[in-house]
Design a protein around this motif. Structure first.
Motif, PDB file in Angstrom:
ATOM      1  N   GLN B  39      24.197  75.394  25.407  1.00  0.00           N
ATOM      2  CA  GLN B  39      24.907  75.870  26.587  1.00  0.00           C
ATOM      3  C   GLN B  39      25.579  77.197  26.275  1.00  0.00           C
ATOM      4  OE1 GLN B  39      27.537  72.663  28.149  1.00  0.00           O
ATOM      5  NE2 GLN B  39      27.377  71.879  26.077  1.00  0.00           N
ATOM      6  N   SER B  40      25.662  78.053  27.281  1.00  0.00           N
ATOM      7  CA  SER B  40      26.226  79.383  27.091  1.00  0.00           C
ATOM      8  C   SER B  40      27.733  79.407  27.355  1.00  0.00           C
ATOM      9  CB  SER B  40      25.518  80.340  28.044  1.00  0.00           C
ATOM     10  OG  SER B  40      26.118  81.602  28.020  1.00  0.00           O
ATOM     11  N   ILE B  41      28.459  80.089  26.498  1.00  0.00           N
ATOM     12  CA  ILE B  41      29.850  80.410  26.822  1.00  0.00           C
ATOM     13  C   ILE B  41      30.007  81.928  26.715  1.00  0.00           C
ATOM     14  CG2 ILE B  41      30.766  78.235  25.888  1.00  0.00           C
ATOM     15  CD1 ILE B  41      32.027  80.073  23.619  1.00  0.00           C
ATOM     16  N   GLU B  42      31.066  82.447  27.319  1.00  0.00           N
ATOM     17  CA  GLU B  42      31.397  83.859  27.139  1.00  0.00           C
ATOM     18  C   GLU B  42      32.883  83.981  26.848  1.00  0.00           C
ATOM     19  OE1 GLU B  42      29.934  86.238  30.383  1.00  0.00           O
ATOM     20  OE2 GLU B  42      27.869  85.593  30.039  1.00  0.00           O
ATOM     21  N   THR B  43      33.214  84.885  25.953  1.00  0.00           N
ATOM     22  CA  THR B  43      34.619  85.101  25.603  1.00  0.00           C
ATOM     23  C   THR B  43      34.964  86.566  25.920  1.00  0.00           C
ATOM     24  OG1 THR B  43      34.080  85.729  23.322  1.00  0.00           O
ATOM     25  CG2 THR B  43      34.477  83.387  23.744  1.00  0.00           C
ATOM     26  N   PRO B  44      36.260  86.867  26.030  1.00  0.00           N
ATOM     27  CA  PRO B  44      36.637  88.243  26.400  1.00  0.00           C
ATOM     28  C   PRO B  44      36.191  89.270  25.358  1.00  0.00           C
ATOM     29  CG  PRO B  44      38.528  86.741  26.532  1.00  0.00           C
ATOM     30  CD  PRO B  44      37.427  85.997  25.850  1.00  0.00           C
ATOM     31  N   PHE B 120      31.683  66.887  21.882  1.00  0.00           N
ATOM     32  CA  PHE B 120      31.106  67.172  20.567  1.00  0.00           C
ATOM     33  C   PHE B 120      29.997  66.183  20.269  1.00  0.00           C
ATOM     34  CE2 PHE B 120      35.379  68.963  20.392  1.00  0.00           C
ATOM     35  CZ  PHE B 120      35.110  70.228  19.914  1.00  0.00           C
ATOM     36  N   PRO B 121      28.978  66.537  19.518  1.00  0.00           N
ATOM     37  CA  PRO B 121      28.689  67.863  18.995  1.00  0.00           C
ATOM     38  C   PRO B 121      28.464  68.888  20.118  1.00  0.00           C
ATOM     39  CG  PRO B 121      26.844  66.373  18.633  1.00  0.00           C
ATOM     40  CD  PRO B 121      27.964  65.548  19.128  1.00  0.00           C
ATOM     41  N   PHE B 122      29.044  70.078  19.919  1.00  0.00           N
ATOM     42  CA  PHE B 122      29.000  71.122  20.934  1.00  0.00           C
ATOM     43  C   PHE B 122      27.928  72.138  20.548  1.00  0.00           C
ATOM     44  CE2 PHE B 122      31.343  75.006  22.813  1.00  0.00           C
ATOM     45  CZ  PHE B 122      30.796  74.809  24.078  1.00  0.00           C
ATOM     46  N   LYS B 123      26.896  72.192  21.380  1.00  0.00           N
ATOM     47  CA  LYS B 123      25.795  73.135  21.125  1.00  0.00           C
ATOM     48  C   LYS B 123      25.984  74.331  22.037  1.00  0.00           C
ATOM     49  CE  LYS B 123      21.652  71.344  20.620  1.00  0.00           C
ATOM     50  NZ  LYS B 123      20.391  70.569  20.756  1.00  0.00           N
ATOM     51  N   ARG B 124      26.486  75.408  21.475  1.00  0.00           N
ATOM     52  CA  ARG B 124      26.733  76.577  22.333  1.00  0.00           C
ATOM     53  C   ARG B 124      25.894  77.774  21.886  1.00  0.00           C
ATOM     54  NH1 ARG B 124      27.556  80.313  19.231  1.00  0.00           N
ATOM     55  NH2 ARG B 124      29.308  81.762  19.057  1.00  0.00           N
ATOM     56  N   TYR B 125      25.499  78.581  22.880  1.00  0.00           N
ATOM     57  CA  TYR B 125      24.949  79.885  22.526  1.00  0.00           C
ATOM     58  C   TYR B 125      25.778  80.962  23.183  1.00  0.00           C
ATOM     59  CZ  TYR B 125      22.417  80.542  27.025  1.00  0.00           C
ATOM     60  OH  TYR B 125      22.081  80.718  28.346  1.00  0.00           O
ATOM     61  N   GLN B 126      25.706  82.159  22.659  1.00  0.00           N
ATOM     62  CA  GLN B 126      26.532  83.256  23.145  1.00  0.00           C
ATOM     63  C   GLN B 126      25.769  84.554  22.879  1.00  0.00           C
ATOM     64  OE1 GLN B 126      30.526  82.822  21.654  1.00  0.00           O
ATOM     65  NE2 GLN B 126      31.331  84.574  22.804  1.00  0.00           N
ATOM     66  N   ILE B 127      25.562  85.326  23.913  1.00  0.00           N
ATOM     67  CA  ILE B 127      24.857  86.612  23.800  1.00  0.00           C
ATOM     68  C   ILE B 127      25.766  87.669  24.385  1.00  0.00           C
ATOM     69  CG2 ILE B 127      22.800  87.926  24.464  1.00  0.00           C
ATOM     70  CD1 ILE B 127      21.253  85.318  24.650  1.00  0.00           C
ATOM     71  N   GLN B 128      26.472  88.384  23.533  1.00  0.00           N
ATOM     72  CA  GLN B 128      27.427  89.385  24.000  1.00  0.00           C
ATOM     73  C   GLN B 128      27.502  90.526  22.981  1.00  0.00           C
ATOM     74  OE1 GLN B 128      30.954  86.516  24.986  1.00  0.00           O
ATOM     75  NE2 GLN B 128      30.871  87.972  26.678  1.00  0.00           N
ATOM     76  N   PRO B 129      28.000  91.694  23.417  1.00  0.00           N
ATOM     77  CA  PRO B 129      28.127  92.798  22.472  1.00  0.00           C
ATOM     78  C   PRO B 129      29.313  92.605  21.529  1.00  0.00           C
ATOM     79  CG  PRO B 129      28.901  93.498  24.639  1.00  0.00           C
ATOM     80  CD  PRO B 129      28.391  92.086  24.785  1.00  0.00           C
ATOM     81  N   VAL B 130      29.223  93.224  20.361  1.00  0.00           N
ATOM     82  CA  VAL B 130      30.345  93.289  19.420  1.00  0.00           C
ATOM     83  C   VAL B 130      30.498  94.742  18.988  1.00  0.00           C
ATOM     84  CG1 VAL B 130      29.919  90.936  18.607  1.00  0.00           C
ATOM     85  CG2 VAL B 130      28.948  92.866  17.349  1.00  0.00           C
ATOM     86  N   TRP B 131      31.663  95.046  18.416  1.00  0.00           N
ATOM     87  CA  TRP B 131      31.957  96.441  18.087  1.00  0.00           C
ATOM     88  C   TRP B 131      32.470  96.557  16.656  1.00  0.00           C
ATOM     89  CZ3 TRP B 131      33.090  93.860  22.576  1.00  0.00           C
ATOM     90  CH2 TRP B 131      32.532  94.377  23.760  1.00  0.00           C
TER      91      TRP B 131
END
Lengths: 458, 458
Positions: B39-44, B120-131
Motif C-alpha cells: 500500500q502507498s503512503i506519502e509523507t511531507p 501489522f505486518p505493514f506492507k508499504r510502498y512510497q515513491i517520492q523525491p528526496v533531496w
C-alpha cells in the motif's frame, strides 16, 4: 531517548486510503489533460531564489520558503547585517534557493529556457506540489498540489472554448455533475472602470457588486458610495443591479452598457464568442455562467477569467480557476507570448467528492486475496499459486509467518481483504485450495483456475 | 530587465518525453508493488529538523537541505554565534524544518506516529523525491526520486523471498531481462569478522575481497595484509578466494567455514532458506546470486542484504538494493519492529532502458489526431467531431488559429502527430472529414465513425 514523532504544521501524512483517493483524482485529471492534447512537464522543487522573488508581490516574497545554503553559509555574510539582526536583508546572502511557490512562474522560466526545443503553441500540464509559508488553517496547507494546464503561444479564443470543455469533462468523469463554470473577461472589467471613471476602484466595485444577493441593491449602492464611487457612475452601471436572465441577455445588456468603451466592447465580443460556441457544442454536465463580479487574478489576467464552483448545496470555495495572460514570459525575456491556463483545486475537490460520497469506485489499497500461512511446506505451495495469480493481475499475498489462525484472519478482516485461501496437507495432496469469501463466510474447495475465475469475476 | 533563466545545479527540468518515460517506469513499479499487496503512503517533503538530524551520520547531517525559518528568523538568534559566524551552531536556531533526505526515516516516523491506525505486518510502498546537498556529478542529483517498498512487523524470511520475486517481476515487466539479484546476509559478514577476529576491519576485508576478479588472489591477500588483517586470519577464510560454483556449493563452503560461529551459521541458514525457496519456485528472467562481498548498509542492516546489477554488458552501478533491519522504529520509541525493504534506482534504470532501447512501447506525449483550423466555421465543425473522438479515448486537438496550412502541418509533423484531419466547406456540406495519414501521406474522405475506426485500429 526516543523523540515523540510529529510533522511540521501545515503538512500532512497521507494514509494508503487517502493516497488511493488522491491518485484517483490525479489520474482522472491527467487522462483528460492528455485526451485534450496536453503534455506533461516537471520542474525542480526548488528554483534559484531570484527566479521566484518579486513575482508574487511583497506578501508572496514573505511566504516563499527559502533554503539555507549548505556549508559555512555565514562566512561571507555582512557582519553589520548580522550584528543588527537584519533578517530580511540577510536572506539573499545565506539562501540562494527557494521552494516552488506555484507552477506558473517555473513554467514561464521553463518556456524561456527551453524555447528552442518547444513547438508552439505549447500545451503543457503540470501536477506537482508547491509550498507556501502561509498560516495553516482549515483547508489551507503549507504543502499542497497544483494541477495546471496552460497553452502559450496562441491568442486564439478556441483555447478558452477548449478549457470550458476540459473542466466539464473532468468534473463529469469524477461524477461531480452540476458544477458551475463562471466566466468573465478582464476587458469587461476595464470597460466598467472606464465608464464609471474609477479604474482604481475596480476591486471595491466588484466586491460590492458581488454582495447583491445578500444585501440587495440598496446595500450595494450604499457600499459603493462609501468607497467613493460617485452617484453618476453608479447610475451608468445600473443594469448590473438587475443582471439576470440567460447569458445571452446578460451579454446584450453589457454590450449596450459598454458601447462607449472600445475595450469593454472587445471583452463582450470575446466572451460572446466563447459562450455562443459552447452553447452550440453543448456541455456534458457543467453549467457555464457569465459572472461580471468575477475578478480573480486581476493583476495578471488580461482576457478571459474562469472560476469553477461546486454543485449547488455544497459549501466550498472555488474548486478551479484560471484565465488569459498576455505576457507570462516577458519577465524572463521572451516577449509577446500570450497564454491561457486553468487550475484544479485538488484538496477542495477531494473534500467535495468525500462529502458527496463519490469515491465509491476507488479501488481500496488492499490485496484481492490473502493466503493463510500454516508453516513452510504450506507456504511454499501457496507461494507458487500466488505467483500465478499475480501474473494474472490478481493482487495476492501470503501472511508472512505461521501465526495463529485467528490473528491471520483478523489481519484479513482489518485490511478488508475479500478472499482468503487456506491450504493444509489435504489440499497439497489433492492440488486444491480452500477459498473463503470473507463477506459471506462461504467456503469452497477448488482448483487454481477455478479460484482465479471466482476472484477475477467478483 | 529580463533575467536569464536557469535552474539550481543538481536539479533537472523534465520534458514531456522524459516525463512519459519516467512515468512508465513509475507506473510499472507501482503496479507490481500493488500486485504484491503493498500500500502507498506519502509523507511531507519537509520534516522537523530534529526528525532527520543524527540519522544519517555526520556527513548526512551536512547534506540535509535546511529550510530557513519564516519572518524575523534572526530575532532570537544568539548574538555571539552571529558575531563569530558560527554557521553550524546557528543552524538549529534559524531553521526548524528540512527537506526529506530519504524515505526510510520518514517511514519510521510515520509508523510510530500512526501505529494505532496500522495493521501489522505493514506492507508499504512510497515513491517520492528526496533531496541531498551532494556535489552534483554524472548520474548524481540534488533532487531525485526514491521508490521504496518495506514490510515492518514481521521477521519472516518469506518477505525476503517475496522481494526477490518482486525485483524479478518489475525488471521482467520493464523488458530488462537478465538482471542479477545479489544477496548476502549481515550475519555471514559478522561470522567472517568473528573467525578472523577483526570485526573493526570488516569493511576493509570486503572491499579487498571484492577486487578478486581484478587483482587476483595475491593482490587481495596483499591488500588485506596492508590493512592489518593477519595471515592466520586470511588462512581461515581461504575458501572465499576460490568462491565459485552454484549458490548451493557456495552455501556449503560457507557453512563449513563458519561452523564455529553461531551467528555466521544463522546467516548461512537464513540465506539457504531464501535461495532454496527461490530455486524451487523459479524466477522469470532474473538471476539470484550469493555475493559474500556485498556489504552495503552495513551500519543498519542486520539480516538479508540485496543489490541488483544491470544485465551483463551494461556498465552501470547497482539499479536496486535493500535489506533487513531489526530496529527501524526504535529511534522514535517503538521497539522490536523488524523490517525489510528494497529500493529501485529510478535514474539508473532510466539510463539502462535508454541504452538498451527498451522505451519503445512508451506512448509518446502527443495527440493521436490534429484538426487543421481553416476559420471559425470549420473550427466549430471540427470541435464537435473532436468532442466525440475524445469521448472515445482518442487524444485530439484543434490547431488553435487559422494560421497558414503549412505552419499547421509543420506543427503536426514536429509533434509526431500520426493523423491530421482537414475540413473545408465541402466536407461540412457532406458531413465528411478528410483524413491524412502523416507517415504514408495517404488521404481519404470518410464519415466520423470510419475516421474513429481508422485511428483506434492504427
Amino acid at each position: 531517548m526516543a523523540q515523540k514523532p510529529s510533522i511540521p504544521k501545515g503538512t500532512r501524512d497521507f494514509s494508503p486510503v487517502e493516497v488511493a483517493k488522491r491518485d484517483y483524482i490525479f489520474a482522472t485529471i491527467k487522462s483528460v489533460f492528455q485526451n485534450f492534447g496536453f503534455q506533461s512537464i516537471e520542474t525542480p522543487s526548488f528554483e534559484n531564489l531570484q527566479t521566484l522573488m518579486g513575482k508574487y508581490g511583497e506578501e508572496g516574497d514573505r511566504l516563499i520558503f527559502k533554503i539555507l545554503n549548505s556549508g559555512d553559509y555565514l562566512k561571507k555574510a555582512d557582519a553589520t547585517l548580522l550584528a543588527n539582526k537584519e533578517s530580511q536583508k540577510l536572506t539573499s546572502a545565506i539562501s540562494e534557493k527557494a521552494l516552488r511557490y506555484d507552477l506558473t512562474v517555473p513554467f514561464a522560466r521553463y518556456v524561456v529556457q527551453h524555447q528552442n526545443e518547444i513547438e508552439f503553441p505549447f500545451k503543457r500540464y503540470q501536477i506537482q506540489p508547491v509550498w507556501r509559508a502561509d498560516r495553516p488553517q482549515k483547508g489551507r496547507f503549507r504543502e499542497f498540489y497544483q494541477c495546471d494546464a496552460d497553452v502559450v503561444g496562441s491568442d486564439s479564443l478556441w483555447q478558452e472554448v477548449d478549457f470550458v470543455q476540459l473542466y466539464d469533462t473532468v468534473f463529469t468523469k469524477l461524477g461531480l455533475n452540476g458544477v458551475t463554470i463562471k466566466m468573465n473577461n478582464r476587458k469587461i472589467l476595464s470597460g466598467i472602470a472606464e465608464i464609471i471613471d474609477a479604474s482604481d476602484k475596480l476591486i471595491d466595485f466588484t466586491v460590492a457588486l458581488d454582495k447583491l444577493d445578500k444585501i440587495g441593491k440598496e446595500g450595494v449602492t450604499k457600499e459603493m458610495l462609501e468607497k467613493g464611487i460617485s452617484e453618476a457612475a453608479i447610475e451608468k452601471v445600473a443594469p448590473l443591479f438587475d443582471f439576470t436572465g440567460t447569458n445571452q441577455q446578460k451579454l446584450n445588456q453589457l454590450a449596450t452598457m459598454l458601447a462607449s468603451s472600445a475595450e469593454g466592447t472587445k471583452g463582450v465580443e470575446e466572451l460572446s464568442f466563447i459562450i455562443d460556441t459552447i452553447e452550440t457544442i453543448g456541455l456534458q454536465s457543467a453549467n457555464l455562467t457569465l459572472d461580471v463580479t468575477l475578478a480573480r487574478g486581476l493583476n495578471y489576467y488580461t482576457g478571459a477569467i474562469f472560476e469553477v464552483a461546486a454543485p449547488e448545496g455544497v459549501k466550498m470555495g472555488s474548486i478551479g480557476g484560471g484565465g488569459r495572460y498576455d505576457d507570462l514570459t516577458g519577465i524572463f525575456g521572451l516577449k509577446d507570448m500570450s497564454g491561457v491556463g486553468i487550475s484544479f483545486g485538488l484538496d477542495r475537490i477531494y473534500l467535495v467528492l468525500e462529502e458527496l460520497e463519490l469515491f465509491k469506485e476507488v479501488a481500496l489499497p488492499r490485496p484481492d486475496v490473502l493466503f493463510i500461512n500454516f508453516g513452510n511446506e504450506e507456504a511454499l505451495y501457496a507461494t507458487k499459486a500466488i505467483a500465478k495469480l499475480r501474473a494474472e493481475g490478481v493482487k495476492s499475498e501470503l501472511y508472512p509467518s505461521d501465526a495463529k489462525m485467528k490473528k491471520q484472519m483478523m489481519y484479513a478482516n482489518k485490511r478488508n481483504i475479500p478472499y482468503v485461501v487456506l491450504v493444509g496437507s489435504k489440499e497439497i495432496e489433492e492440488g486444491t485450495y480452500t477459498l473463503k469469501n470473507m463477506s459471506t463466510g462461504e467456503q469452497s474447495v477448488c482448483k487454481l483456475n477455478e479460484l482465479l475465475e471466482v476472484i477475477i469475476n467478483s
